[in-house]
Design a protein around this motif. Structure first.
Motif, short mmCIF file in Angstrom:
data_model
loop_
_atom_site.label_atom_id
_atom_site.label_comp_id
_atom_site.label_asym_id
_atom_site.label_seq_id
_atom_site.Cartn_x
_atom_site.Cartn_y
_atom_site.Cartn_z
N ALA A 204 0.83 -1.20 0.00
CA ALA A 204 0.00 0.00 0.00
C ALA A 204 0.86 1.25 0.00
O ALA A 204 0.58 2.22 -0.73
CB ALA A 204 -0.93 0.00 1.21
N GLU A 205 1.93 1.26 0.80
CA GLU A 205 2.82 2.42 0.84
C GLU A 205 3.51 2.64 -0.50
O GLU A 205 3.66 3.78 -0.96
CB GLU A 205 3.86 2.23 1.94
CG GLU A 205 3.31 2.33 3.35
CD GLU A 205 4.36 1.99 4.39
OE1 GLU A 205 4.56 2.80 5.32
OE2 GLU A 205 4.97 0.90 4.29
N ARG A 207 2.45 1.65 -3.48
CA ARG A 207 1.47 2.12 -4.48
C ARG A 207 1.13 3.59 -4.25
O ARG A 207 1.00 4.36 -5.21
CB ARG A 207 0.22 1.26 -4.43
CG ARG A 207 0.42 -0.16 -4.96
CD ARG A 207 -0.89 -0.90 -5.15
NE ARG A 207 -0.68 -2.28 -5.56
CZ ARG A 207 -0.39 -2.67 -6.80
NH1 ARG A 207 -0.27 -1.76 -7.74
NH2 ARG A 207 -0.23 -3.95 -7.07
N ASP A 208 0.96 3.98 -2.99
CA ASP A 208 0.65 5.39 -2.69
C ASP A 208 1.78 6.31 -3.14
O ASP A 208 1.55 7.47 -3.48
CB ASP A 208 0.41 5.57 -1.18
CG ASP A 208 -0.93 5.01 -0.73
OD1 ASP A 208 -1.78 4.72 -1.60
OD2 ASP A 208 -1.11 4.86 0.49
#
Length: 241
Positions: A204-205, A207-208
């Motif tokens: 998630a990090e 991709r963000d």
């Protein structure tokens, strides 16, 4: 370095390539760096949590220190912290190991006709140590370190230097890294980035921060290479377009 300095190549000279971060991406060293920084900070009286340090690993050392210590501090000790980290990490050189699939991934990119470059924020001595651990110099066309850039990640200078070293445009390359700083550096010059979670940063990090794709490590990326952004470069390279 200004990405605008990278001039378009002629059709006959067009080359495609893959840039790789090293620490935490190809070599299992992120937590060794974290421990070395933690000890270096402690030596100067700074108690910085390891989790905070790990989050910043992947930046250049100067940025990491500045991000983790109070802005109003006495900066005269910063050089000692950097030197201590270097010495402490050097004590781990003998135990450095590549991630599963790292060597095969580099070889596959090389044999597929892509230029392969290492683009790391590491000191030159540390990069040499990780290259020895990788044992893949035959499949690496160029390598850049902190000495090749005025500003360290997340600034894109090191990536620009690596692209120039292999004669590849950002639009014809992919960057593979394990930290949010890698993703941000690639985004700054419009280059697609692949994130690997093996360095300890979550999907998630990554991709963000701009990762187009995320895999668990070199082996996972290799197993899915043809459907990845690198696979598209390989297809275009083999087609000669």
């Amino acid at each position: 370095m200004d990405p605008q300095h990278l001039r378009p190549a002629g059709a006959a000279e067009r080359r495609r390539g893959v840039l790789f971060d090293v620490d935490g991406t190809l070599v299992d060293s992120s937590y060794l760096h974290t421990l070395a920084w933690w000890q270096a900070f402690r030596q100067q009286g700074h108690d910085v949590p390891m989790a905070s340090i790990h989050h910043c690993v992947g930046m250049g050392g100067d940025r990491l220190v500045d991000s983790l210590l109070p802005q109003g501090r006495d900066r005269n000790a910063d050089a000692e912290i950097l030197a201590s980290h270097a010495a402490l990490f050097a004590s781990s050189w003998a135990v450095l190991r590549p991630f599963d699939g790292a060597r095969d991934l580099l070889a596959q990119c090389h044999f597929g006709g892509l230029a392969v470059a290492l683009a790391s924020s590491a000191r030159t001595q540390d990069l040499l140590a990780t290259r020895r651990a990788l044992g893949s110099d035959a499949h690496i066309h160029a390598a850049t370190s902190a000495n090749d850039a005025k500003a360290s990640k997340p600034a894109p200078d090191i990536l620009v230097a690596a692209l120039e070293a292999v004669g590849v445009q950002p639009s014809d390359a992919v960057y593979v890294g394990d930290a949010v700083w890698d993703m941000q550096a690639a985004a700054a010059i419009g280059m697609p980035a692949i994130g690997l979670t093996c360095g300890g940063t979550t999907a998630a990090e990554l991709r963000d921060a701009g990762a187009a794709e995320v895999y668990s490590g070199p082996r996972d990326l290799l197993d899915n290479l043809q459907s990845s952004a690198i696979g598209r470069l390989l297809t275009a390279s083999s087609a000669g377009g």
